[in-house]
Structures are given as structure tokens and as C-alpha cells.
Design a protein around this motif. Structure first.
Motif, mmCIF file in Angstrom:
data_model
loop_
_atom_site.group_PDB
_atom_site.id
_atom_site.type_symbol
_atom_site.label_atom_id
_atom_site.label_comp_id
_atom_site.label_asym_id
_atom_site.label_seq_id
_atom_site.Cartn_x
_atom_site.Cartn_y
_atom_site.Cartn_z
ATOM 1 N N HIS A 78 0.827 -1.214 0.000
ATOM 2 C CA HIS A 78 0.000 0.000 0.000
ATOM 3 C C HIS A 78 0.855 1.255 0.000
ATOM 4 C CE1 HIS A 78 -2.810 3.100 1.201
ATOM 5 N NE2 HIS A 78 -2.119 3.290 2.317
ATOM 6 N N SER A 82 0.500 3.965 -2.955
ATOM 7 C CA SER A 82 -0.154 5.230 -2.618
ATOM 8 C C SER A 82 0.822 6.386 -2.453
ATOM 9 C CB SER A 82 -0.969 5.076 -1.326
ATOM 10 O OG SER A 82 -0.124 4.807 -0.218
ATOM 11 N N ARG A 122 -6.076 3.078 -7.752
ATOM 12 C CA ARG A 122 -6.163 4.243 -6.884
ATOM 13 C C ARG A 122 -6.602 5.486 -7.656
ATOM 14 N NH1 ARG A 122 -4.663 3.882 -1.960
ATOM 15 N NH2 ARG A 122 -4.554 6.162 -1.888
ATOM 16 N N GLU A 124 -5.239 8.346 -7.582
ATOM 17 C CA GLU A 124 -4.073 9.082 -8.080
ATOM 18 C C GLU A 124 -3.719 8.690 -9.505
ATOM 19 O OE1 GLU A 124 -3.390 8.708 -3.568
ATOM 20 O OE2 GLU A 124 -4.198 7.476 -5.193
ATOM 21 N N TYR A 211 -8.677 -2.820 -2.032
ATOM 22 C CA TYR A 211 -7.910 -2.984 -3.269
ATOM 23 C C TYR A 211 -8.457 -4.105 -4.138
ATOM 24 C CZ TYR A 211 -4.142 0.291 -2.097
ATOM 25 O OH TYR A 211 -3.403 1.426 -1.828
#
Length: 279
Positions: A78, A82, A122, A124, A211
Motif C-alpha cells: 500500500h 499510494s 487508486r 491518483e 484494493y
């Protein structure tokens, strides 16, 4: 070639190697476990010669990263997905003078593709205009997707490595490193071992999202490839990762194995060109 240091949590920095190209999508290349960014210089140079600006990141604690795994400094899947991946893309764009929304395509090796599958899930990845991912030797470590003796090595070795790293607080480098992975975070190695037993990337330390569910919703193209003589990534291991994130699986004939394609890049560069053209 130049580099830019990207600040990471805990005070460490990860250098990103930069290879200026033309106005094509940025290629963000991520290494495999135990591999330093400089190993990928030949393929980065070949892609830059084809007009792609290229950046090669470091997995935290590897290569020239200043992070040192220990009981008081840990990270897992993670954290890489991230923090390291988006920070490195942003840092590379600034250093290369690219717009904040410049299209980006991931080119990943082995562990780099496992983390890449999480990153694509994600927000992002969407914010950073990541258009797709091509993995080479990027599959799941799920032990049932390998023939013996590799199957037994992964199954039993995962327990041993997880136990050693839990006692020490990290997987050691030096004479005790029978894997040649170098010093690794106990959290990351433990999550990798569980992944190898279950083919699930769940219960990740610090995870702020589901996830497993989010990977199923990834809509950008993903292509997972391997060379036919790659004993560390079978076709079935690519298919197992493709069960988590929707992906096409493809096999290259040849003798470039798990790593050598990065030093002899013609086959991968040609396929990557076609992959980007299809986006």
C-alpha cells in the motif's frame, strides 16, 4: 541521463532516473524486487530514442533509495502504491518539464507490476492521467501457478522468509540473503508471502481502500507479458494477476528470461510501441 531525488515518508529519498525524449507519453518504468533502477538503462535509452520521455523509479529500499528497512522503518504494498508511485511520477514530470496532466504509461517488471496493479486502482492514477500498464515478467507469486520444484520453493520458502523477517524486523542482505533480493521490509515481504499463498492482495497494512474490489474496476488497458524461458513468471502466474486486475496476457518466444530483456530491449520496445499506439 540525469536524476531527481524524490522525498519519501520517513525522511528517505528515492532517485528517479530521467531520459528526455519527445512529446510522446511519459514512460514510468518500475523495477522488480532486488533490482536497481540503473539495470534498466538500456531499455530506457531505447525508448527515449523512440521519442518517449522516460523515468525509472526505485522500489523503496532498493538501488540508490536511501530508505533502510528495519524494525522502526517499514513499508508494504500500500505504501508503494499510494506514496512512491504517484510521488515519483510527479517528480519526474516536474524535472522533465512536462505538464501535470501529461499522459503516462507504466512499464513494469515483476514486483513493479504487482504494485502497479494496486496503483492503477487508486484515484491518483486517474488524476495523473495514467493511460495503461505493460508488465514484463509481472505476474502473481501464487505458488499453484508454478511447476515443481519452483512451486515448493515458493510455498515453503515464503513461510521461511516471512518467519525470518518477522524475527529480525526485516529480510537481511549479505550472507543470509539466499534470495539475492537484498534487504527488504518485513511488512512488504510478509504481504508478498501471503499473496503467494492466496493470490489475494488484501489486508495490506494501512490500506485506505478495498484494493481487491477496486482492481476489478480498473478500465485502462493492462498487458502482462513474459518470455517463454522465464522460470520466475509463468503464463499461469500472469493469468493469476489478470484475475485481480483485468488484463491481456501474452508470451514472447526467446531466451531473455526474467531479467535480460531490460539489457536487450528490442522485443519489448517493439511491443510497447504497439501497446501505446492502441491506447
Amino acid at each position: 541521463m540525469s536524476s531527481v531525488d524524490v522525498a519519501m515518508p520517513g525522511g528517505s529519498t528515492s532517485p528517479v532516473l530521467l531520459f528526455p525524449g519527445g512529446d510522446r507519453p511519459l514512460v514510468m518504468l518500475w523495477p522488480g524486487l532486488g533490482m536497481g533502477a540503473r539495470y534498466y538503462r538500456p531499455i530506457a535509452e531505447a525508448l527515449a530514442a523512440s521519442g518517449f520521455p522516460v523515468a525509472v523509479g526505485e522500489l523503496r529500499g532498493q538501488g540508490a533509495s536511501t530508505a533502510v528497512a528495519g524494525k522502526d522503518q517499514q513499508w508494504g504494498y500500500h505504501d508503494l502504491a499510494s506514496q512512491d508511485y504517484p510521488r515519483s511520477i510527479r517528480g519526474a514530470r516536474r524535472a522533465l518539464g512536462l505538464p501535470e496532466d501529461h499522459p503516462t504509461v507504466l512499464l513494469t517488471h515483476s514486483m513493479g507490476g504487482q504494485v502497479g496493479a494496486l496503483f492503477l486502482a487508486r484515484p491518483e492514477a486517474r488524476e495523473l492521467n495514467v493511460r495503461g500498464m505493460m508488465g514484463v515478467g509481472s505476474g502473481s507469486p501464487y505458488f499453484r501457478t508454478f511447476p515443481n520444484p519452483e512451486r515448493s520453493r515458493l510455498h515453503l520458502g515464503g513461510y521461511v522468509m516471512q518467519g525470518v523477517s518477522r524475527v529480525l524486523g526485516y529480510w537481511p542482505d549479505g550472507r543470509l540473503d539466499v534470495t539475492n533480493y537484498g534487504r527488504q521490509s518485513d511488512v512488504h515481504l510478509g504481504e508478498w508471502a501471503r499473496f503467494g499463498r492466496s493470490n489475494r492482495l488484501s489486508d495490506l497494512r494501512g490500506a485506505d481502500m478495498d484494493y481487491m474490489a477496486a482492481m476489478q474496476d480498473v478500465r485502462c488497458p493492462v498487458l502482462l507479458t513474459r518470455f517463454s524461458d522465464d522460470t520466475y513468471c509463468t503464463v499461469d502466474s500472469c493469468r493469476a494477476l489478470a484475475e485481480l486486475v483485468p488484463a491481456e496476457v501474452e508470451e514472447f518466444p526467446g531466451t531473455l528470461g526474467h531479467n535480460s530483456w531490460a539489457r536487450h530491449p528490442d522485443v519489448v520496445v517493439d511491443r510497447f510501441e504497439a501497446f501505446v499506439a492502441s491506447l
